[in-house]
Design a protein around this motif. Sequence first.
Motif, PDB file in Angstrom:
ATOM      1  N   ALA A  51       0.837  -1.197   0.000  1.00  0.00           N
ATOM      2  CA  ALA A  51       0.000   0.000   0.000  1.00  0.00           C
ATOM      3  C   ALA A  51       0.873   1.249   0.000  1.00  0.00           C
ATOM      4  O   ALA A  51       0.572   2.229  -0.695  1.00  0.00           O
ATOM      5  N   ALA A  52       1.966   1.228   0.770  1.00  0.00           N
ATOM      6  CA  ALA A  52       2.871   2.372   0.813  1.00  0.00           C
ATOM      7  C   ALA A  52       3.535   2.580  -0.544  1.00  0.00           C
ATOM      8  O   ALA A  52       3.686   3.718  -1.009  1.00  0.00           O
ATOM      9  N   LEU A  69       1.647   6.649  -6.943  1.00  0.00           N
ATOM     10  CA  LEU A  69       0.566   7.528  -7.359  1.00  0.00           C
ATOM     11  C   LEU A  69       0.807   8.982  -6.963  1.00  0.00           C
ATOM     12  O   LEU A  69       0.308   9.895  -7.619  1.00  0.00           O
ATOM     13  N   ALA A  70       1.562   9.233  -5.919  1.00  0.00           N
ATOM     14  CA  ALA A  70       1.808  10.598  -5.463  1.00  0.00           C
ATOM     15  C   ALA A  70       2.885  11.287  -6.295  1.00  0.00           C
ATOM     16  O   ALA A  70       2.950  12.512  -6.325  1.00  0.00           O
ATOM     17  N   VAL A  79       2.317   1.669  -3.499  1.00  0.00           N
ATOM     18  CA  VAL A  79       1.288   2.140  -4.433  1.00  0.00           C
ATOM     19  C   VAL A  79       1.007   3.626  -4.205  1.00  0.00           C
ATOM     20  O   VAL A  79       0.901   4.403  -5.164  1.00  0.00           O
ATOM     21  N   LEU A  80       0.914   4.041  -2.958  1.00  0.00           N
ATOM     22  CA  LEU A  80       0.686   5.453  -2.667  1.00  0.00           C
ATOM     23  C   LEU A  80       1.858   6.317  -3.134  1.00  0.00           C
ATOM     24  O   LEU A  80       1.658   7.415  -3.659  1.00  0.00           O
ATOM     25  N   ALA A  81       3.069   5.833  -2.963  1.00  0.00           N
ATOM     26  CA  ALA A  81       4.240   6.591  -3.401  1.00  0.00           C
ATOM     27  C   ALA A  81       4.260   6.727  -4.926  1.00  0.00           C
ATOM     28  O   ALA A  81       4.583   7.781  -5.467  1.00  0.00           O
TER      29      ALA A  81
END
Length: 98
Positions: A7-8, A14-15, A10-12
């Motif tokens: 999840a971390a 996408l950010a 994927v968030l990185a």
Amino acid sequence: MKLFRMAAVVLAVLAGPAYAQMPNINLLQEGPGKTPEEKAADAEREKAYKETLKKIPDSKASNDPWGGMRSDPPKQAAPKASSATNAPKKTKTGTAAN
């Protein structure tokens, strides 16, 4: 735990594009303004530029890119002769065997 790492990541991922689109904010104040001498020099430079532009003659060249490729100028329609309108019409008689 593996789920949290994914999840971390994927968030990185996408950010990243969103961070790249953020405006660059300058928190420092602008530099000092122009002095009156610099403003006068700019105004004089602008006036000289505009006067120079007025000296350039308007070009009246043709906008025809194929103009050099044509050998003859476009032909004008020939005026109708009055004798051609008075001539009798020819009629076809007989049969035409081809």
